[in-house]
Design an enzyme around this catalytic site. Structure first.
Site, PDB file in Angstrom:
ATOM      1  N   HIS A   1      42.538  46.020  49.949  1.00  0.00           N
ATOM      2  CA  HIS A   1      43.052  46.649  48.737  1.00  0.00           C
ATOM      3  C   HIS A   1      44.224  45.821  48.233  1.00  0.00           C
ATOM      4  O   HIS A   1      45.084  45.395  49.009  1.00  0.00           O
ATOM      5  CB  HIS A   1      43.489  48.075  49.042  1.00  0.00           C
ATOM      6  CG  HIS A   1      44.249  48.721  47.940  1.00  0.00           C
ATOM      7  ND1 HIS A   1      43.812  48.717  46.625  1.00  0.00           N
ATOM      8  CD2 HIS A   1      45.442  49.388  47.938  1.00  0.00           C
ATOM      9  CE1 HIS A   1      44.682  49.354  45.878  1.00  0.00           C
ATOM     10  NE2 HIS A   1      45.683  49.770  46.644  1.00  0.00           N
TER      11      HIS A   1
ATOM     12  N   ASN B   1      47.622  46.125  41.048  1.00  0.00           N
ATOM     13  CA  ASN B   1      46.923  47.148  41.829  1.00  0.00           C
ATOM     14  C   ASN B   1      46.012  47.934  40.893  1.00  0.00           C
ATOM     15  O   ASN B   1      46.485  48.726  40.078  1.00  0.00           O
ATOM     16  CB  ASN B   1      47.947  48.074  42.492  1.00  0.00           C
ATOM     17  CG  ASN B   1      47.310  49.154  43.346  1.00  0.00           C
ATOM     18  OD1 ASN B   1      46.102  49.350  43.336  1.00  0.00           O
ATOM     19  ND2 ASN B   1      48.153  49.877  44.080  1.00  0.00           N
TER      20      ASN B   1
ATOM     21  N   CYS C   1      43.518  55.049  45.958  1.00  0.00           N
ATOM     22  CA  CYS C   1      43.205  53.633  46.181  1.00  0.00           C
ATOM     23  C   CYS C   1      42.166  53.417  47.275  1.00  0.00           C
ATOM     24  O   CYS C   1      41.577  52.337  47.366  1.00  0.00           O
ATOM     25  CB  CYS C   1      44.480  52.859  46.517  1.00  0.00           C
ATOM     26  SG  CYS C   1      45.711  52.877  45.192  1.00  0.00           S
TER      27      CYS C   1
END
Length: 326
Positions: A253, A283, A117
């Site tokens: 994020h 996500n 990520c």
């Protein structure tokens, strides 16, 4: 050659057509979840899922074209393509090379980065260094993921969290004295492999011979997230002689709304100054920050001259922050 600074000349994003809601997931036999359960813990309402045969390079290409269009840039300006992904089309050629071929770019270089990520933050740091070194003047930085291919759809602790999508920025190298202080100011990257097993894909070509699926110790990840992200944010601001009050926008994020809200509070930023897409995108790993950037520049929230702070944490553990003046 004059010293160059990387300007964010254009942003772009792309989401697969299919949107999968929490209610649809709750209807799946054996999953034992609900819209309320997912929203209360994550803030997620829905996520997008790639169509059969739709790959990370397909999504990345669409995002890259949008970024080039916003920048008013021709493919001939692209010297390098950096792709952050955990779900490449293949081990090789790289997803970046596949996108290069689909764009019709026949010069420069292309490669993938793997930092889960945090991949987009890492890719920004590498692209900035390449531009400052004079090795490239036009760089596409792309985050693209098809996490739906590496999820255990019977595990409600992971499958409800992720979505597919792609985001991109086109960075243009401009003489520093001509930028008016705009551009990428600095990127700060970190990793600590001691915590690799708390967020992991439990397979790979070099170990099990298969792809594997995402496994996560959610509480452990949450525990590390806020402290490590806060430290990276303070590091970025201190490196540039800036404070929390100087930040116009936080683009974090998009993993969990609770983490996003906690970071906003640490920066003394109201939620209205934090770009949030997790409710609609879930996500999307390395794609989450560039997707959020694309949305916030397209709708006019992020404007020329705004100081934008980006931060992410992911498997590795990896984490980092980038500070940019748009």
């Amino acid at each position: 050659m004059p010293a160059l600074r990387a300007l964010v000349a254009g942003t772009g994003g792309y989401l697969p057509e299919r949107s999968l809601t929490n209610d649809e997931l709750a209807a799946w036999k054996g999953l034992e979840t609900s819209d309320a359960w997912i929203r209360e813990r994550t803030g997620i309402r829905c996520r997008h899922v790639a169509a059969e045969g739709e790959t990370a390079s397909d999504l990345g290409l669409r995002a890259a074209l949008a970024a080039l269009a916003q920048a008013g840039a021709a493919v001939e300006e692209v010297d390098a393509i950096l792709v952050a992904t955990s779900t490449p089309d293949s081990a090789f050629p790289s997803t970046a090379a596949r996108i290069q071929g689909k764009l019709g770019v026949t010069r420069g270089f292309a490669f993938d980065l793997a930092a889960a990520c945090t991949g987009f933050i890492y890719a920004l740091g590498v692209a900035d260094a390449l531009i400052r070194a004079g090795q490239a003047r036009g760089v596409l930085v792309i985050g693209t993921e098809v996490y739906s291919r590496i999820l255990d759809w019977t595990d409600r602790g992971t499958c409800v969290l992720f979505g597919d999508g792609a985001g991109a920025v086109f960075l243009r190298g401009v003489a520093a004295e001509e930028t008016g202080g705009r551009g990428l100011l600095s990127t700060h990257m970190h990793a600590d492999g001691r915590f690799g097993d708390i967020l992991v894909v439990d397979g790979g070509a070099g170990s099990t011979g298969g792809t594997g699926v995402v496994r996560m110790a959610g509480r452990e990840v949450f525990k590390h997230a806020v402290t490590k992200l806060a430290a990276a944010v303070d590091e970025a601001l201190a490196a540039n002689g800036l404070g929390h009050a100087d930040v116009a926008w936080l683009v974090p994020h998009q993993a969990n709304l609770r983490i996003i809200e906690a970071m906003g509070k640490k920066l003394h930023l109201p939620l209205e100054r934090v770009v949030v897409t997790v409710d609609r995108h879930a996500n999307t790993s390395a794609a989450s920050i560039p997707l959020a950037l694309a949305e916030a520049t397209r709708d006019g929230r992020i404007r020329r001259g705004d100081l934008v702070l980006m931060e992410a944490i992911g498997g590795g553990l990896t984490w980092g922050a980038t500070l940019a003046r748009f």
